[in-house]
Design a protein around this motif. Sequence first.
Motif, short mmCIF file in Angstrom:
data_model
loop_
_atom_site.label_atom_id
_atom_site.label_comp_id
_atom_site.label_asym_id
_atom_site.label_seq_id
_atom_site.Cartn_x
_atom_site.Cartn_y
_atom_site.Cartn_z
N GLU A 1 1.38 -8.89 -49.74
CA GLU A 1 0.33 -9.04 -48.90
C GLU A 1 -0.51 -8.16 -48.35
O GLU A 1 -0.98 -8.05 -47.13
CB GLU A 1 0.68 -10.10 -47.74
CG GLU A 1 1.70 -11.36 -48.07
CD GLU A 1 2.29 -11.99 -46.90
OE1 GLU A 1 1.67 -12.06 -45.62
OE2 GLU A 1 3.16 -12.77 -47.08
N ASP B 1 -3.00 -5.42 -47.00
CA ASP B 1 -4.51 -5.38 -46.45
C ASP B 1 -4.30 -4.26 -45.30
O ASP B 1 -3.00 -3.86 -44.77
CB ASP B 1 -5.03 -6.53 -45.54
CG ASP B 1 -3.92 -7.31 -44.74
OD1 ASP B 1 -2.97 -6.59 -44.05
OD2 ASP B 1 -4.25 -8.43 -44.47
N ALA C 1 -7.51 -19.18 -50.73
CA ALA C 1 -7.42 -20.32 -50.13
C ALA C 1 -8.23 -21.68 -50.52
O ALA C 1 -9.49 -21.24 -51.14
CB ALA C 1 -8.09 -19.90 -48.58
N SER D 1 -10.19 -10.38 -40.23
CA SER D 1 -11.30 -9.94 -40.83
C SER D 1 -11.94 -8.95 -39.70
O SER D 1 -12.84 -8.10 -40.26
CB SER D 1 -12.25 -11.04 -40.68
OG SER D 1 -12.36 -11.75 -39.79
N ARG E 1 -11.88 -22.11 -49.99
CA ARG E 1 -12.86 -20.97 -50.54
C ARG E 1 -13.27 -21.50 -51.72
O ARG E 1 -14.06 -20.79 -52.58
CB ARG E 1 -12.37 -19.85 -50.39
CG ARG E 1 -12.13 -19.26 -49.10
CD ARG E 1 -13.61 -18.55 -48.39
NE ARG E 1 -13.22 -17.61 -47.26
CZ ARG E 1 -13.04 -18.11 -46.01
NH1 ARG E 1 -12.93 -19.44 -45.68
NH2 ARG E 1 -12.87 -17.10 -45.12
N TRP F 1 -4.30 -9.59 -49.60
CA TRP F 1 -4.27 -10.86 -48.86
C TRP F 1 -5.72 -11.25 -48.63
O TRP F 1 -6.25 -11.44 -47.40
CB TRP F 1 -3.38 -10.66 -47.51
CG TRP F 1 -2.68 -11.97 -47.01
CD1 TRP F 1 -3.00 -12.48 -45.73
CD2 TRP F 1 -2.13 -12.77 -47.79
NE1 TRP F 1 -2.27 -13.72 -45.70
CE2 TRP F 1 -1.73 -13.89 -47.03
CE3 TRP F 1 -1.46 -12.74 -49.02
CZ2 TRP F 1 -0.83 -14.85 -47.46
CZ3 TRP F 1 -0.40 -13.62 -49.53
CH2 TRP F 1 -0.29 -14.93 -48.72
N GLY F 2 -6.36 -11.53 -49.78
CA GLY F 2 -7.69 -11.94 -49.59
C GLY F 2 -8.69 -11.40 -50.49
O GLY F 2 -8.59 -10.24 -50.75
N GLU G 1 -2.78 -18.92 -49.91
CA GLU G 1 -2.67 -18.39 -48.58
C GLU G 1 -1.89 -19.15 -47.72
O GLU G 1 -1.23 -18.54 -46.94
CB GLU G 1 -4.08 -17.96 -48.14
CG GLU G 1 -4.09 -17.25 -46.88
CD GLU G 1 -5.26 -16.59 -46.40
OE1 GLU G 1 -6.46 -16.89 -47.15
OE2 GLU G 1 -5.35 -16.19 -45.20
N TYR H 1 -17.16 -16.03 -54.03
CA TYR H 1 -15.56 -16.02 -53.99
C TYR H 1 -14.92 -16.13 -55.19
O TYR H 1 -13.99 -15.41 -55.77
CB TYR H 1 -15.24 -16.77 -52.94
CG TYR H 1 -13.77 -16.93 -52.43
CD1 TYR H 1 -13.16 -16.14 -51.54
CD2 TYR H 1 -12.67 -17.73 -53.28
CE1 TYR H 1 -11.72 -16.06 -51.45
CE2 TYR H 1 -11.55 -17.89 -53.04
CZ TYR H 1 -10.93 -17.07 -52.13
OH TYR H 1 -9.58 -16.97 -51.89
N ASP I 1 -13.15 -13.19 -45.75
CA ASP I 1 -11.99 -14.01 -45.94
C ASP I 1 -10.63 -13.55 -45.41
O ASP I 1 -9.77 -14.40 -45.51
CB ASP I 1 -11.76 -13.99 -47.59
CG ASP I 1 -13.03 -14.48 -48.30
OD1 ASP I 1 -13.50 -15.27 -47.80
OD2 ASP I 1 -13.50 -13.72 -49.32
N SER I 2 -10.46 -12.55 -44.75
CA SER I 2 -9.13 -11.79 -44.22
C SER I 2 -8.63 -12.66 -43.03
O SER I 2 -9.63 -13.17 -42.19
CB SER I 2 -9.37 -10.48 -44.09
OG SER I 2 -8.15 -10.15 -43.26
N TRP I 3 -7.50 -13.07 -42.79
CA TRP I 3 -6.90 -13.51 -41.65
C TRP I 3 -7.28 -12.25 -40.36
O TRP I 3 -7.03 -12.81 -39.25
CB TRP I 3 -5.49 -13.76 -41.80
CG TRP I 3 -4.42 -12.59 -41.86
CD1 TRP I 3 -4.81 -11.48 -42.58
CD2 TRP I 3 -3.13 -12.41 -41.21
NE1 TRP I 3 -3.61 -10.53 -42.58
CE2 TRP I 3 -2.80 -11.05 -41.75
CE3 TRP I 3 -2.49 -13.04 -40.33
CZ2 TRP I 3 -1.57 -10.67 -41.04
CZ3 TRP I 3 -1.39 -12.49 -39.65
CH2 TRP I 3 -0.90 -11.30 -40.07
#
Length: 299
Positions: free
Chosen positions: A235, A237, A20, A275, A23, A265-266, A43, A29, A271-273
């Motif tokens: 992606e 996770d 992202a 989290s 970030r 994906w992060g 992202e 990060y 940072d996760s969509w």
Amino acid sequence: ESTLGAAAAQSGRYFGVAVAANRLSDATYVSIAAREFNSVTAENEMKIDATQPQRGQFNFQAADRVYNWAVQNGKEVRGHTLAWHSQQPGWMQSLSGSALRQAMIDHINGVMSHYRGKITQWDVVNEAFADGSSGARRDSNLQRTGNDWIEAAFRAARAADPSAKLCYNDYNVEDWTWAKTQAMYAMVRDFKQRGVPIDCVGFQSHFNSGSPYNSNFRTTLQNFAALGVDVAVTELDIQGAPSSTYASVVNDCLAVSRCLGVTVWGVRDSDSWRSEHTPLLFYNDGSKKPAYTAVLNAL
Ligand code: XIL
């Protein structure tokens, strides 16, 4: 090997991450992303609302921030995504019919021209199938332009950048027994039979208690590869980040010669969509989770 990317490269694959732009000012990060991964997916920054906020006015500022960071740090870039029902700008949401079809093609041309020759794989079409047992296409403004919208997108994409691998990308298509998986399989088989340009299929692999990982994922990857397309985990996770499931996904990719690589994906859970699922490979303080070690050992 001591990093995920270097370990994946031993078998000619990549281990990637969604990055992202906002970030890239976070030192923890950036140091993890630079060190561990050798492929990057933006992202959100290459999506339709980000790259063409007003009709005919392309904006690659945020996308280029991610792209340039990736290339300056020696990573390849996956493009994500050109035609999708979600994250459309308002002007596109209100279009329909032939005007929307033309706008989709203009968008593909605009974004792919900007990155011509620079993107290894493009997710040309994202999430076009419906959830559940119907095996139908998802209803969307793009679908209502005609069932051939997906092949129109792929033909435009091939012309716009012949050097990019063109992927179809979706979620809940990892389990071979799911209707959605079978519907996607029938589409790819049809495209290959009729010569519609498609090179790869992306399996998002957002695994959670509602859509769990199943060990038949390897069969799915093998069956798609047997159609003559590459496959990729795009992606990844996993809710709770169980080490054994992370290792299984990596082993499934490694078992299929046409599996190009795995993207998570992060970076950190924070940072996760998703989290709240703590689904990624790094704790919020940047330290490695058990799943990290499991993935590294599997690669
Ligand atoms: C997600 C991003 O991670 C979020 O930041 C954003 O708010 C919504 O989109 N499938 C996809 C990705 O193809 O683009 C989505 O990314 C996650 C699901």
